[in-house]
Design a protein around this motif. Structure first.
Motif, PDB file in Angstrom:
ATOM      1  N   GLU A 241       0.727  -1.329   0.563  1.00  0.00           N
ATOM      2  CA  GLU A 241       0.039   0.603  -0.026  1.00  0.00           C
ATOM      3  C   GLU A 241       1.325   1.428  -0.074  1.00  0.00           C
ATOM      4  O   GLU A 241       0.524   2.448  -0.839  1.00  0.00           O
ATOM      5  CB  GLU A 241      -0.986  -0.041   0.958  1.00  0.00           C
ATOM      6  N   TYR A 242       2.052   1.535   1.056  1.00  0.00           N
ATOM      7  CA  TYR A 242       2.891   2.371   0.928  1.00  0.00           C
ATOM      8  C   TYR A 242       4.111   1.438   0.294  1.00  0.00           C
ATOM      9  O   TYR A 242       4.629   0.837   0.666  1.00  0.00           O
ATOM     10  CB  TYR A 242       3.366   2.629   2.079  1.00  0.00           C
ATOM     11  N   PRO A 243       4.285   1.735  -1.534  1.00  0.00           N
ATOM     12  CA  PRO A 243       5.181   1.003  -2.279  1.00  0.00           C
ATOM     13  C   PRO A 243       6.818   1.720  -1.439  1.00  0.00           C
ATOM     14  O   PRO A 243       6.643   2.974  -1.130  1.00  0.00           O
ATOM     15  CB  PRO A 243       4.956   1.167  -3.173  1.00  0.00           C
ATOM     16  N   ALA A 244       7.863   0.706  -2.043  1.00  0.00           N
ATOM     17  CA  ALA A 244       9.678   1.330  -1.619  1.00  0.00           C
ATOM     18  C   ALA A 244      10.030   2.432  -2.232  1.00  0.00           C
ATOM     19  O   ALA A 244       9.409   2.708  -3.504  1.00  0.00           O
ATOM     20  CB  ALA A 244      10.387   0.382  -2.164  1.00  0.00           C
ATOM     21  N   GLY A 245      10.349   3.912  -1.325  1.00  0.00           N
ATOM     22  CA  GLY A 245      10.186   5.085  -2.123  1.00  0.00           C
ATOM     23  C   GLY A 245       8.872   6.111  -1.938  1.00  0.00           C
ATOM     24  O   GLY A 245       9.144   7.611  -2.434  1.00  0.00           O
ATOM     25  N   SER A 246       8.374   5.800  -1.224  1.00  0.00           N
ATOM     26  CA  SER A 246       6.951   6.631  -1.420  1.00  0.00           C
ATOM     27  C   SER A 246       7.605   7.033   0.001  1.00  0.00           C
ATOM     28  O   SER A 246       7.725   6.306   0.956  1.00  0.00           O
ATOM     29  CB  SER A 246       5.512   5.604  -1.951  1.00  0.00           C
ATOM     30  N   THR A 247       5.592   8.106   0.016  1.00  0.00           N
ATOM     31  CA  THR A 247       5.990   8.859   1.073  1.00  0.00           C
ATOM     32  C   THR A 247       4.974   8.471   1.521  1.00  0.00           C
ATOM     33  O   THR A 247       4.013   8.658   1.869  1.00  0.00           O
ATOM     34  CB  THR A 247       6.197  10.412   0.910  1.00  0.00           C
ATOM     35  N   LEU A 248       4.883   8.565   3.439  1.00  0.00           N
ATOM     36  CA  LEU A 248       3.634   8.037   4.734  1.00  0.00           C
ATOM     37  C   LEU A 248       3.269   9.434   4.649  1.00  0.00           C
ATOM     38  O   LEU A 248       3.674  10.425   3.552  1.00  0.00           O
ATOM     39  CB  LEU A 248       3.973   7.634   5.795  1.00  0.00           C
ATOM     40  N   PRO A 249       1.870   9.352   4.569  1.00  0.00           N
ATOM     41  CA  PRO A 249       0.847  10.475   4.887  1.00  0.00           C
ATOM     42  C   PRO A 249       1.714  11.371   6.149  1.00  0.00           C
ATOM     43  O   PRO A 249       2.378  10.811   6.667  1.00  0.00           O
ATOM     44  CB  PRO A 249      -0.346  10.207   5.528  1.00  0.00           C
ATOM     45  N   LYS A 250       0.749  13.086   6.013  1.00  0.00           N
ATOM     46  CA  LYS A 250       1.591  13.623   6.905  1.00  0.00           C
ATOM     47  C   LYS A 250       0.792  13.124   7.802  1.00  0.00           C
ATOM     48  O   LYS A 250       0.084  11.909   7.664  1.00  0.00           O
ATOM     49  CB  LYS A 250       1.309  14.900   6.537  1.00  0.00           C
ATOM     50  N   GLN A 251       1.939  13.328   9.583  1.00  0.00           N
ATOM     51  CA  GLN A 251       1.391  12.786  10.577  1.00  0.00           C
ATOM     52  C   GLN A 251      -0.026  13.408  11.391  1.00  0.00           C
ATOM     53  O   GLN A 251      -0.016  12.552  11.539  1.00  0.00           O
ATOM     54  CB  GLN A 251       2.449  13.089  11.766  1.00  0.00           C
ATOM     55  N   ASP A 252      -0.128  14.628  11.122  1.00  0.00           N
ATOM     56  CA  ASP A 252      -1.320  14.736  11.082  1.00  0.00           C
ATOM     57  C   ASP A 252      -2.592  14.357  10.516  1.00  0.00           C
ATOM     58  O   ASP A 252      -3.499  13.690  11.089  1.00  0.00           O
ATOM     59  CB  ASP A 252      -2.101  16.523  10.785  1.00  0.00           C
ATOM     60  N   GLU A 253      -2.344  14.115   8.846  1.00  0.00           N
ATOM     61  CA  GLU A 253      -2.945  12.981   8.447  1.00  0.00           C
ATOM     62  C   GLU A 253      -3.231  11.355   8.962  1.00  0.00           C
ATOM     63  O   GLU A 253      -4.477  11.220   8.904  1.00  0.00           O
ATOM     64  CB  GLU A 253      -2.830  13.242   6.921  1.00  0.00           C
ATOM     65  N   LEU A 254      -1.850  11.099   9.221  1.00  0.00           N
ATOM     66  CA  LEU A 254      -2.461   9.733   9.739  1.00  0.00           C
ATOM     67  C   LEU A 254      -3.062   9.637  11.069  1.00  0.00           C
ATOM     68  O   LEU A 254      -3.882   8.300  11.388  1.00  0.00           O
ATOM     69  CB  LEU A 254      -0.742   9.122   9.907  1.00  0.00           C
ATOM     70  N   ALA A 255      -2.952  10.654  11.609  1.00  0.00           N
ATOM     71  CA  ALA A 255      -3.919  11.147  12.792  1.00  0.00           C
ATOM     72  C   ALA A 255      -4.940  10.871  13.005  1.00  0.00           C
ATOM     73  O   ALA A 255      -5.935  10.222  13.900  1.00  0.00           O
ATOM     74  CB  ALA A 255      -2.979  12.069  14.051  1.00  0.00           C
TER      75      ALA A 255
ATOM     76  N   GLY B 224      14.270  -0.167  10.689  1.00  0.00           N
ATOM     77  CA  GLY B 224      14.184   0.146   9.038  1.00  0.00           C
ATOM     78  C   GLY B 224      13.638   0.067   7.905  1.00  0.00           C
ATOM     79  O   GLY B 224      13.328  -0.372   7.038  1.00  0.00           O
ATOM     80  N   LEU B 225      12.207   0.316   8.559  1.00  0.00           N
ATOM     81  CA  LEU B 225      11.215   0.048   7.667  1.00  0.00           C
ATOM     82  C   LEU B 225      10.668   1.705   6.697  1.00  0.00           C
ATOM     83  O   LEU B 225      10.493   1.158   5.446  1.00  0.00           O
ATOM     84  CB  LEU B 225      10.151  -0.664   8.071  1.00  0.00           C
ATOM     85  N   VAL B 226      10.859   2.031   7.383  1.00  0.00           N
ATOM     86  CA  VAL B 226      10.920   3.542   7.245  1.00  0.00           C
ATOM     87  C   VAL B 226      12.702   4.409   7.234  1.00  0.00           C
ATOM     88  O   VAL B 226      13.214   4.737   8.579  1.00  0.00           O
ATOM     89  CB  VAL B 226       9.715   4.758   7.316  1.00  0.00           C
ATOM     90  N   THR B 227      12.344   5.991   6.927  1.00  0.00           N
ATOM     91  CA  THR B 227      12.885   6.804   7.301  1.00  0.00           C
ATOM     92  C   THR B 227      12.805   7.723   7.382  1.00  0.00           C
ATOM     93  O   THR B 227      12.639   8.585   5.811  1.00  0.00           O
ATOM     94  CB  THR B 227      15.124   6.352   6.724  1.00  0.00           C
ATOM     95  N   PRO B 228      13.029   8.947   8.017  1.00  0.00           N
ATOM     96  CA  PRO B 228      12.889  10.568   7.966  1.00  0.00           C
ATOM     97  C   PRO B 228      13.714  10.859   7.243  1.00  0.00           C
ATOM     98  O   PRO B 228      15.018  10.965   7.005  1.00  0.00           O
ATOM     99  CB  PRO B 228      12.762  11.364   9.295  1.00  0.00           C
TER     100      PRO B 228
ATOM    101  N   ARG C  50      11.273  16.418   2.745  1.00  0.00           N
ATOM    102  CA  ARG C  50      10.026  14.945   2.184  1.00  0.00           C
ATOM    103  C   ARG C  50       9.145  14.934   2.836  1.00  0.00           C
ATOM    104  O   ARG C  50       8.186  14.388   2.114  1.00  0.00           O
ATOM    105  CB  ARG C  50      10.968  14.297   0.988  1.00  0.00           C
ATOM    106  N   GLY C  51       9.880  13.792   4.020  1.00  0.00           N
ATOM    107  CA  GLY C  51       8.616  13.643   5.035  1.00  0.00           C
ATOM    108  C   GLY C  51       9.684  11.938   5.183  1.00  0.00           C
ATOM    109  O   GLY C  51      10.611  11.579   5.713  1.00  0.00           O
ATOM    110  N   THR C  52       8.467  11.104   5.685  1.00  0.00           N
ATOM    111  CA  THR C  52       9.064   9.625   6.339  1.00  0.00           C
ATOM    112  C   THR C  52       8.756   8.361   4.623  1.00  0.00           C
ATOM    113  O   THR C  52       7.663   8.300   4.493  1.00  0.00           O
ATOM    114  CB  THR C  52       8.010   9.600   6.823  1.00  0.00           C
TER     115      THR C  52
END
Length: 256
Positions: A20-34, A55-59, A63-65
């Protein structure tokens, strides 16, 4: 969703694994996830920190997470050292791993720095020397086809075993045809048995810089001792591997 940050981390982890979130993509912003998961921003922040530590994501600044690319290199077991590869061919261990992983390679993916050094406690114990005794040190940094560092490997030899050989040549890449094991064989010191020991730990600041590690990623540390048929130690090596960039694969017969 309601619950703690571990529950949210599990939900996001599953979404990453499903693609759903493939490699290289960015997670939604934190307020959106909340808002999406019915939690507060602090819970999101803690969940993302947990995923980063795994090691799954990196800030990434501005750009974001970012979801990390996780195509682990397949590191073969005994097959990577098969004599058919280096004694009768020209495939050294790091190239064997690349080929097993279906990844491109070139010989210059491995740098090389050579020097005379003083044996520390581990090196001295391996060779049966006194601490501070002179040894030959051959340090390599290996990068993947995209130029990203995967691991370092530093080998130590008795100076008399390698003087005047390609093992003291700083030219990038393996030490001539067949690499270091082939060089030792031509010196009458054919490798016959290898003992490898692995352990994990958090990296030093220098290792973080050299391997370009994201925050929270551990390293796998290899100690390798290579001996001839009569038990003479001809190489002691230490490797430091970015943990998320390798998968170790071992196949062996079960002892009786």
């Amino acid at each position: 969703m309601t619950g703690g940050y571990r529950e949210l981390a599990a939900t996001l982890r599953d979404a990453i694994v499903r693609g759903e979130y493939p490699a290289g993509s960015t997670l939604p912003k934190q307020d959106e996830l909340a808002k999406l998961h019915g939690v507060n921003v602090k819970t999101v922040r803690n969940a993302v920190s947990l995923l980063a530590a795994e090691g799954l994501v990196t800030p990434v600044r501005r750009r974001g997470t970012v979801v990390r690319d996780r195509p682990p290199m397949r590191r073969l077991s005994t097959d990577r050292y098969a004599k058919s590869k280096w004694k009768y061919g020209d495939v050294v261990a790091f190239i064997a791993d690349r080929e097993a992983s279906g990844q491109e390679w070139k010989r210059t993916d491995q740098t090389q720095t050579v020097a005379t050094a003083e044996a520390d406690a581990e090196v001295a114990e391996a060779f049966g020397l006194g601490i501070g005794a002179p040894v030959h040190e051959r340090a390599r940094l290996v990068r993947d086809s995209a130029g990203k560092p995967t691991h370092t490997l530093t080998s130590y030899y008795l100076p008399g075993d390698v003087e005047g050989t390609p093992l003291v040549d700083p030219t990038p890449g393996p030490a001539g045809r067949g690499g270091g094991f082939a060089v030792l064989t031509r010196q009458g010191l054919e490798p016959d048995a290898i003992t490898e020991t692995f352990h994990s730990r958090m990296p030093t600041p220098e290792e973080i810089a050299v391997l370009e590690l994201p925050a929270g990623e551990p390293v796998m540390v290899l100690h390798r001792t290579t001996v001839t048929r009569d038990g003479r130690v001809v190489e002691f090596a230490r490797g430091v591997h970015a943990a998320s960039r390798f998968a170790w694969s071992y196949t062996f017969r079960i002892p009786e």
